[in-house]
Design a protein around this motif. Structure first.
Motif, PDB file in Angstrom:
ATOM      1  N   LEU A 245       0.829  -1.204   0.000  1.00 31.48           N
ATOM      2  CA  LEU A 245       0.000   0.000   0.000  1.00 31.48           C
ATOM      3  C   LEU A 245       0.865   1.256   0.000  1.00 31.48           C
ATOM      4  CD1 LEU A 245      -2.832  -0.959   2.519  1.00 31.48           C
ATOM      5  CD2 LEU A 245      -2.934  -0.884   0.025  1.00 31.48           C
TER       6      LEU A 245
ATOM      7  N   VAL B 156      -8.307   0.109   3.434  1.00 31.50           N
ATOM      8  CA  VAL B 156      -8.386   1.355   2.663  1.00 31.50           C
ATOM      9  C   VAL B 156      -7.959   2.585   3.479  1.00 31.50           C
ATOM     10  CG1 VAL B 156      -9.947   2.891   1.388  1.00 31.50           C
ATOM     11  CG2 VAL B 156     -10.147   0.408   1.141  1.00 31.50           C
TER      12      VAL B 156
ATOM     13  N   LEU C 159      -8.365   1.262  -6.285  1.00 26.88           N
ATOM     14  CA  LEU C 159      -8.754   0.534  -5.071  1.00 26.88           C
ATOM     15  C   LEU C 159      -9.576  -0.721  -5.361  1.00 26.88           C
ATOM     16  CD1 LEU C 159      -9.559   3.401  -2.535  1.00 26.88           C
ATOM     17  CD2 LEU C 159      -7.639   1.819  -2.502  1.00 26.88           C
TER      18      LEU C 159
ATOM     19  N   LEU D  18      -8.833  -5.366   2.254  1.00 24.17           N
ATOM     20  CA  LEU D  18      -7.907  -4.267   1.991  1.00 24.17           C
ATOM     21  C   LEU D  18      -8.110  -3.136   3.004  1.00 24.17           C
ATOM     22  CD1 LEU D  18      -5.778  -3.154  -0.075  1.00 24.17           C
ATOM     23  CD2 LEU D  18      -7.695  -1.968  -1.160  1.00 24.17           C
TER      24      LEU D  18
ATOM     25  N   LEU E 200      -6.703   6.212  -6.220  1.00 22.50           N
ATOM     26  CA  LEU E 200      -8.013   5.959  -5.626  1.00 22.50           C
ATOM     27  C   LEU E 200      -8.873   5.087  -6.548  1.00 22.50           C
ATOM     28  CD1 LEU E 200      -8.804   9.478  -4.120  1.00 22.50           C
ATOM     29  CD2 LEU E 200      -8.054   7.429  -2.908  1.00 22.50           C
TER      30      LEU E 200
ATOM     31  N   ALA F 286      -8.624  -4.497  -4.129  1.00 18.99           N
ATOM     32  CA  ALA F 286      -9.526  -5.224  -3.244  1.00 18.99           C
ATOM     33  C   ALA F 286      -9.797  -6.641  -3.750  1.00 18.99           C
ATOM     34  CB  ALA F 286     -10.839  -4.456  -3.105  1.00 18.99           C
TER      35      ALA F 286
END
Length: 410
Positions: free
Chosen positions: A240, A312, A300, A310, A297, A304
């Motif tokens: 991440l 976030v 994502l 995930l 973004l 996932a």
């Protein structure tokens, strides 16, 4: 639209941005590939050792990459013996001493492999600085930012144990560095910056401290987090953070493209030109970085699919910290290339101290709290450095949308 794209790609900054984008995409692909190949547990263990190696590289390097970039970039040049000492001599001697000591203090870690990687990573960075001073902007970026990850990925595919992967990576990157050294020696402009008629150069404590603290600030959340989080948690966190670091892609381009104009303006004592170079680099970093934040973004849902649970919020916090760095993009370049490495070192020390304080405050540590501590630390560093550079030098390194467009640096 296609005509505009072709125009951008033909500009120096556009070419540099394209090269940097390819490097970052390749690095992300290598890390995700290693995570899939080794599993999140194995990847988490490897990434902690990799973080230690990167920090060790700056400690053993004595600020060599920054010293070379500053001394060769301003036209003063350096004696060959000084260059060799910074590239390989002093780092090897320091690695030998550190290896003996660390094996006694912390024997369970593969310190010889970590230090071998550190020496060759520092060598690659030094050679990249020399190539940058010789005018090879794109090749220098490839060597510094692409070659280490390519070597790590290749070693990870061939070997299984983290220590063996590090040894394989050191060998592969060493071969690449030999090729880069041949390019430096045969470069037609080499004698203009590296020759017997040029002065030697001692170690610059401020630049060394800046480099060590900078890498420490960049890796402290991985190294410290690796001691409190499970291997799977730190593996996901590292992935991440790599996604969040995509937003900083233009920052590296701005640093490499603006290094020459900043050094030249400082040598000429031209404050207006220095402010102009800072503005240009800041503009290069900010607007593309905002666009990359939006793309992160949008990615994502894809992440996932691979990681069902995930986290976030962790990614959002890391993205926020990266955007703050973009807003104060040029502070580090201006400080280190104008002889004010003390300001950069002080700001990074404050950032490391801020991370440690936040970890203590947020204990017990989990991935989200680790991300918050890291974002607060980098934001503190960026804000303090902007303030100190502005007050001491009169240069405003803050990127502001209302400033004149400055995509092209002469």
């Amino acid at each position: 639209m296609m005509a505009f794209l072709r125009y951008c790609l033909n500009q120096p900054v556009g070419i540099a941005m394209t090269v940097r984008a390819a490097l970052v995409a390749g690095n992300v692909a290598v890390l995700f590939g290693l995570a899939l190949w080794l599993g999140l547990d194995g990847f988490g263990g490897l990434i902690v050792l990799w973080g230690l190696a990167l920090v060790a590289a700056t400690c053993l390097g004595f600020g060599g990459p920054l010293i070379l970039l500053a001394r060769l970039g301003d036209g003063a040049g350096m004696h060959p013996r000084a260059v060799i000492g910074l590239c390989i001599g002093w780092p090897v001697l320091a690695a030998c001493g550190a290896g003996l000591a660390l094996r006694l203090v912390w024997p369970e870690l593969p310190w010889l492999a970590v230090l071998a990687v550190a020496v060759v990573v520092n060598l690659a960075s030094c050679l990249a600085s020399i190539l940058r001073a010789l005018g090879s902007v794109h090749l220098s970026m490839i060597l510094r930012d692409g070659a280490p990850m390519v070597a790590l990925g290749a070693a990870g595919l061939l070997l299984a144990e983290p220590a063996a992967i590090l040894w394989g990576m050191a060998t592969g990157l060493g071969v690449i560095c030999l090729g880069a050294a041949v390019l430096v020696l045969s470069h037609p402009q080499r004698a203009s910056v590296i020759s017997d008629s040029r002065p030697g150069a001692g170690l610059a404590a401020d630049l060394w401290a800046t480099t060590v603290l900078g890498m420490g600030l960049a890796q402290v959340d991985i190294i410290v987090g690796g001691q409190f989080l499970t291997p799977e948690q730190i593996g996901v966190y590292a992935l991440l953070r790599r996604v969040a670091n995509l937003v900083a892609l233009p920052l590296s381009v701005a640093t490499w493209v603006s290094a020459g104009p900043i050094s030249a303006a400082h040598t000429a004592r031209d404050t207006a030109a220095l402010q102009s170079a800072s503005d240009a680099g800041a503009r290069i970093a900010l607007l593309p970085g905002l666009g990359l934040a939006m793309l992160s973004l949008l990615a994502l849902p894809v992440l996932a699919i691979w990681v069902p649970d995930l986290p976030v919020p962790v990614l959002l916090v890391l993205l926020g910290g990266t955007l703050v760095q973009l807003a104060f993009a040029q502070g580090m370049s201006v400080a280190t290339l104008t002889g004010r490495g003390d300001l950069a070192a002080g700001a990074r020390l404050a950032g490391v101290a801020g991370y440690v304080a936040a970890v203590v405050l947020f204990a017990p540590l989990d991935p989200l709290r680790n991300a918050l501590a890291a974002a607060l630390a980098t934001s503190l560093c960026a804000g303090l450095l902007w303030l100190w550079v502005w007050r001491s030098m009169g240069i405003d390194t803050l990127a502001r949308p209302m400033r004149r467009r400055a995509w092209q640096l002469s």
